[in-house]
Each structure stands twice: as structure tokens, then as C-alpha cells.
Design a protein around this motif. Structure first.
Motif, PDB file in Angstrom:
ATOM      1  N   ALA A 115     -13.572-104.141 -56.188  1.00 53.29           N
ATOM      2  CA  ALA A 115     -15.116-104.036 -56.382  1.00 53.29           C
ATOM      3  C   ALA A 115     -15.664-105.227 -56.109  1.00 53.29           C
ATOM      4  O   ALA A 115     -15.152-106.221 -56.163  1.00 53.29           O
ATOM      5  CB  ALA A 115     -15.545-103.567 -57.806  1.00 53.29           C
ATOM      6  N   ASP A 116     -16.888-105.245 -55.661  1.00 53.00           N
ATOM      7  CA  ASP A 116     -17.725-106.302 -55.287  1.00 53.00           C
ATOM      8  C   ASP A 116     -18.040-107.107 -56.555  1.00 53.00           C
ATOM      9  O   ASP A 116     -17.960-108.418 -56.537  1.00 53.00           O
ATOM     10  CB  ASP A 116     -18.888-105.929 -54.559  1.00 53.00           C
ATOM     11  CG  ASP A 116     -18.704-105.560 -53.223  1.00 53.00           C
ATOM     12  OD1 ASP A 116     -17.810-105.531 -52.786  1.00 53.00           O
ATOM     13  OD2 ASP A 116     -19.580-104.509 -52.904  1.00 53.00           O
ATOM     14  N   GLU A 117     -18.077-106.607 -57.665  1.00 53.80           N
ATOM     15  CA  GLU A 117     -18.632-107.357 -58.746  1.00 53.80           C
ATOM     16  C   GLU A 117     -17.119-107.259 -59.892  1.00 53.80           C
ATOM     17  O   GLU A 117     -16.393-106.316 -60.146  1.00 53.80           O
ATOM     18  CB  GLU A 117     -19.567-106.542 -59.719  1.00 53.80           C
ATOM     19  CG  GLU A 117     -20.958-106.561 -58.970  1.00 53.80           C
ATOM     20  CD  GLU A 117     -21.952-105.822 -59.544  1.00 53.80           C
ATOM     21  OE1 GLU A 117     -21.926-105.211 -60.728  1.00 53.80           O
ATOM     22  OE2 GLU A 117     -22.969-105.495 -58.931  1.00 53.80           O
ATOM     23  N   ALA A 118     -17.103-108.451 -60.350  1.00 58.04           N
ATOM     24  CA  ALA A 118     -15.815-108.691 -61.304  1.00 58.04           C
ATOM     25  C   ALA A 118     -15.755-107.826 -62.296  1.00 58.04           C
ATOM     26  O   ALA A 118     -14.705-107.274 -62.620  1.00 58.04           O
ATOM     27  CB  ALA A 118     -15.625-110.269 -61.795  1.00 58.04           C
ATOM     28  N   ILE A 121      -1.912-114.266 -54.793  1.00 58.81           N
ATOM     29  CA  ILE A 121      -0.727-114.340 -53.935  1.00 58.81           C
ATOM     30  C   ILE A 121      -0.549-113.692 -52.783  1.00 58.81           C
ATOM     31  O   ILE A 121       0.042-113.712 -51.767  1.00 58.81           O
ATOM     32  CB  ILE A 121       0.407-113.781 -55.184  1.00 58.81           C
ATOM     33  CG1 ILE A 121       0.641-114.679 -56.215  1.00 58.81           C
ATOM     34  CG2 ILE A 121       1.884-113.107 -54.474  1.00 58.81           C
ATOM     35  CD1 ILE A 121       1.404-114.039 -57.368  1.00 58.81           C
ATOM     36  N   ALA A 122      -1.447-112.310 -52.934  1.00 61.01           N
ATOM     37  CA  ALA A 122      -1.360-111.266 -51.803  1.00 61.01           C
ATOM     38  C   ALA A 122      -2.482-112.089 -50.539  1.00 61.01           C
ATOM     39  O   ALA A 122      -2.076-111.760 -49.475  1.00 61.01           O
ATOM     40  CB  ALA A 122      -2.067-109.972 -52.177  1.00 61.01           C
ATOM     41  N   GLY A 123      -3.146-113.005 -50.882  1.00 56.40           N
ATOM     42  CA  GLY A 123      -3.899-113.661 -49.940  1.00 56.40           C
ATOM     43  C   GLY A 123      -5.362-114.085 -50.156  1.00 56.40           C
ATOM     44  O   GLY A 123      -5.664-114.998 -49.729  1.00 56.40           O
ATOM     45  N   ALA A 134     -11.093-106.656 -50.902  1.00 53.11           N
ATOM     46  CA  ALA A 134     -11.220-105.095 -50.713  1.00 53.11           C
ATOM     47  C   ALA A 134     -10.998-104.561 -49.417  1.00 53.11           C
ATOM     48  O   ALA A 134     -10.494-103.371 -49.110  1.00 53.11           O
ATOM     49  CB  ALA A 134     -12.752-104.729 -51.069  1.00 53.11           C
ATOM     50  N   SER A 135     -11.051-105.462 -48.432  1.00 55.00           N
ATOM     51  CA  SER A 135     -10.778-105.267 -46.864  1.00 55.00           C
ATOM     52  C   SER A 135      -9.257-105.520 -46.606  1.00 55.00           C
ATOM     53  O   SER A 135      -8.896-105.149 -45.574  1.00 55.00           O
ATOM     54  CB  SER A 135     -11.791-106.152 -46.114  1.00 55.00           C
ATOM     55  OG  SER A 135     -11.125-107.629 -46.126  1.00 55.00           O
ATOM     56  N   ARG A 136      -8.588-105.846 -47.439  1.00 56.28           N
ATOM     57  CA  ARG A 136      -7.024-106.177 -47.129  1.00 56.28           C
ATOM     58  C   ARG A 136      -6.184-104.716 -47.179  1.00 56.28           C
ATOM     59  O   ARG A 136      -6.682-103.754 -47.883  1.00 56.28           O
ATOM     60  CB  ARG A 136      -6.479-106.835 -48.059  1.00 56.28           C
ATOM     61  CG  ARG A 136      -6.940-108.296 -48.089  1.00 56.28           C
ATOM     62  CD  ARG A 136      -5.996-109.282 -48.999  1.00 56.28           C
ATOM     63  NE  ARG A 136      -4.770-109.324 -48.379  1.00 56.28           N
ATOM     64  CZ  ARG A 136      -4.405-110.484 -47.621  1.00 56.28           C
ATOM     65  NH1 ARG A 136      -5.398-111.184 -46.946  1.00 56.28           N
ATOM     66  NH2 ARG A 136      -3.202-110.506 -46.768  1.00 56.28           N
ATOM     67  N   PRO A 137      -5.449-104.535 -46.442  1.00 54.03           N
ATOM     68  CA  PRO A 137      -4.492-103.167 -46.320  1.00 54.03           C
ATOM     69  C   PRO A 137      -3.677-103.288 -47.458  1.00 54.03           C
ATOM     70  O   PRO A 137      -3.384-104.334 -48.042  1.00 54.03           O
ATOM     71  CB  PRO A 137      -3.575-103.476 -45.124  1.00 54.03           C
ATOM     72  CG  PRO A 137      -3.705-104.854 -44.664  1.00 54.03           C
ATOM     73  CD  PRO A 137      -4.733-105.543 -45.460  1.00 54.03           C
ATOM     74  N   THR A 138      -3.540-102.025 -47.891  1.00 54.84           N
ATOM     75  CA  THR A 138      -2.482-101.725 -48.834  1.00 54.84           C
ATOM     76  C   THR A 138      -1.270-102.236 -48.882  1.00 54.84           C
ATOM     77  O   THR A 138      -0.270-102.713 -49.868  1.00 54.84           O
ATOM     78  CB  THR A 138      -2.679-100.203 -49.274  1.00 54.84           C
ATOM     79  OG1 THR A 138      -3.925 -99.832 -49.724  1.00 54.84           O
ATOM     80  CG2 THR A 138      -1.835 -99.910 -50.764  1.00 54.84           C
ATOM     81  N   ARG A 160     -10.925 -98.022 -55.160  1.00 55.70           N
ATOM     82  CA  ARG A 160     -12.014 -99.116 -54.799  1.00 55.70           C
ATOM     83  C   ARG A 160     -13.412 -98.397 -55.400  1.00 55.70           C
ATOM     84  O   ARG A 160     -13.754 -97.282 -55.119  1.00 55.70           O
ATOM     85  CB  ARG A 160     -12.391 -98.941 -53.093  1.00 55.70           C
ATOM     86  CG  ARG A 160     -13.628 -99.356 -52.587  1.00 55.70           C
ATOM     87  CD  ARG A 160     -13.666-100.961 -52.972  1.00 55.70           C
ATOM     88  NE  ARG A 160     -15.086-101.426 -52.107  1.00 55.70           N
ATOM     89  CZ  ARG A 160     -15.728-102.424 -52.419  1.00 55.70           C
ATOM     90  NH1 ARG A 160     -15.184-103.239 -53.379  1.00 55.70           N
ATOM     91  NH2 ARG A 160     -16.722-102.873 -51.480  1.00 55.70           N
ATOM     92  N   ALA A 161     -13.821 -99.450 -56.255  1.00 56.64           N
ATOM     93  CA  ALA A 161     -15.251 -98.793 -56.950  1.00 56.64           C
ATOM     94  C   ALA A 161     -16.500 -99.513 -56.304  1.00 56.64           C
ATOM     95  O   ALA A 161     -16.324-100.498 -55.901  1.00 56.64           O
ATOM     96  CB  ALA A 161     -15.037 -99.014 -58.392  1.00 56.64           C
TER      97      ALA A 161
END
Length: 213
Positions: A55-58, A89-91, A96-100, A119-120
Motif C-alpha cells: 500500500a502507498d501508506e504504511a 531483503i527483497a530489494g 508495490a511495483s516489484r514482481p511477486t 495490493r490495497a
């Protein structure tokens, strides 16, 4: 003024109140879903799922994460924790735009069978008008009248009432393939926790109906 007239006016008031309440009622629905036609649905009950929320907001991300974990647990699976440290760790923390696929390795290391990613986001936002609708009975001369009034607070309303949407996917860790995905929306409301709980329920109910739980 007769008792029959009063009963008619009272009945009309009650009907208008019910209509107003119905117009304000919130709804949450599963808008669309898809299952891989080449994959035979296998129940994930008893399995471990890496639960990821974006989500865009924490705050919204954390609420989404809590509600999705709770819903996964309620349907007989084990929710594997995922937090902002794991995003790093994932990057990236804003992932939100990273592939699963970037999370499949983490899921595999933690013994998870699948990645359940949500994705909310804001679906619709409207300003809060602050307008209220009132009903009343009054006497006018020799008759009875129904009064319908509208009022606004001094200064007007400045808050926004927000409706949310959520998109969820289930990805198989072993093959990396997308198994199921769905999208749900809520009506505008100020109760974010309730909205996210209803979205989580609608989404996983859809996945269960498709045979994944």
C-alpha cells in the motif's frame, strides 16, 4: 387532526428513514477473479502462506497485513510473517511495483507453499458534506404536516470518506506460477479496519469457492 392522519404521516416518516438508511449502507463485493485453468485447485488448508501486503501508506499496509493474516488463519492455513525488513531483503521497502517472483525465495526459505500477496489502494474518495436529513411532524393550521429538513454544520464538512479496493494473488512457490487472483471493493466509509476486514473476507471467500482453501 385525526388519528388516521397521524398514523399515515408516521408511516411515511418511517419509510423515508428506511430509504435513507439503505442509501447509506456500505457494501463490499468481489468484483472479479481468475484461476489458472491448467492447475487443479488444491486446498491450502494446513499449508504455510507468506502473506505480503502493499500500500502507498504504511498504516494501510499494516492494517491490510493484519487482516489478511487473520483471514488466512481463519481458513485453516498458517500465515508466515512478512515485514518491512523483508521488503529490504527483497530489494526495496516501496515494493508495490516489484514482481511477486521476488518474494518466492523468501517464501521457500520459510517453508511456505505459496505467496499470498495483496495490493490495497483507494478506490473512491468523496468529501464529507456533513449534511443531515431530519423528519418531523407538525401542525399547520387545522391539519398535520410532515416536515423534512436538511441541515449542515457551521463551517461545512472537510473530511474525506474513502472507499478501498484490494487485489490479491496466490502464487505457487514450487513452480512460481500464478494460481489465483481476485479484486474486491468497498463502499466509502471512515472505518478503515472494518473495510479491510471485509475485503480480506470477500477475497479469500472467492479463493475458497474456487477450491484453493
Amino acid at each position: 387532526m385525526t388519528m388516521a392522519t397521524i398514523r399515515q404521516a408516521t408511516g411515511l416518516c418511517a419509510s423515508l428513514v428506511l430509504l435513507a438508511a439503505a442509501g447509506c449502507a456500505s457494501t463490499t463485493r468481489l468484483d472479479s477473479q481468475w484461476s489458472d485453468p491448467a492447475a487443479a485447485p488444491t486446498s491450502l488448508q494446513g499449508a504455510k502462506l507468506l502473506v505480503v501486503c502493499d500500500a502507498d501508506e504504511a498504516p494501510l499496509r499494516q492494517i491490510c497485513q493484519d487482516q489478511m493474516r487473520a483471514e488466512v488463519t481463519a481458513r485453516g492455513a498458517t500465515a508466515v510473517a512478512f515485514d518491512d525488513a523483508d521488503r529490504n531483503i527483497a530489494g526495496t521497502a516501496a515494493s508495490a511495483s516489484r514482481p511477486t517472483a521476488d518474494y518466492v525465495g523468501i517464501a521457500r526459505d520459510r517453508g511456505a507453499t505459496a505467496v499470498l500477496r495483496t495490493r490495497a489502494m483507494t478506490s473512491v474518495s468523496r468529501p464529507d458534506s456533513g449534511v443531515s436529513l431530519g423528519f418531523g411532524l407538525g401542525t399547520f393550521g387545522s391539519g398535520v404536516g410532515l416536515g423534512v429538513g436538511m441541515s449542515t454544520p457551521v463551517g461545512g464538512g472537510g473530511n474525506a470518506t474513502v472507499g478501498y479496493a484490494a487485489e490479491t494473488s496466490i502464487t505457487d512457490v514450487r513452480s512460481g506460477k500464478l494460481l489465483w487472483t481476485g479484486r474486491a471493493t468497498t463502499a466509502p466509509s471512515k472505518e478503515v479496519n472494518k473495510q479491510m476486514a471485509e475485503l480480506a473476507t470477500a477475497l479469500l471467500a472467492g479463493a475458497q469457492k474456487a477450491g484453493w482453501f
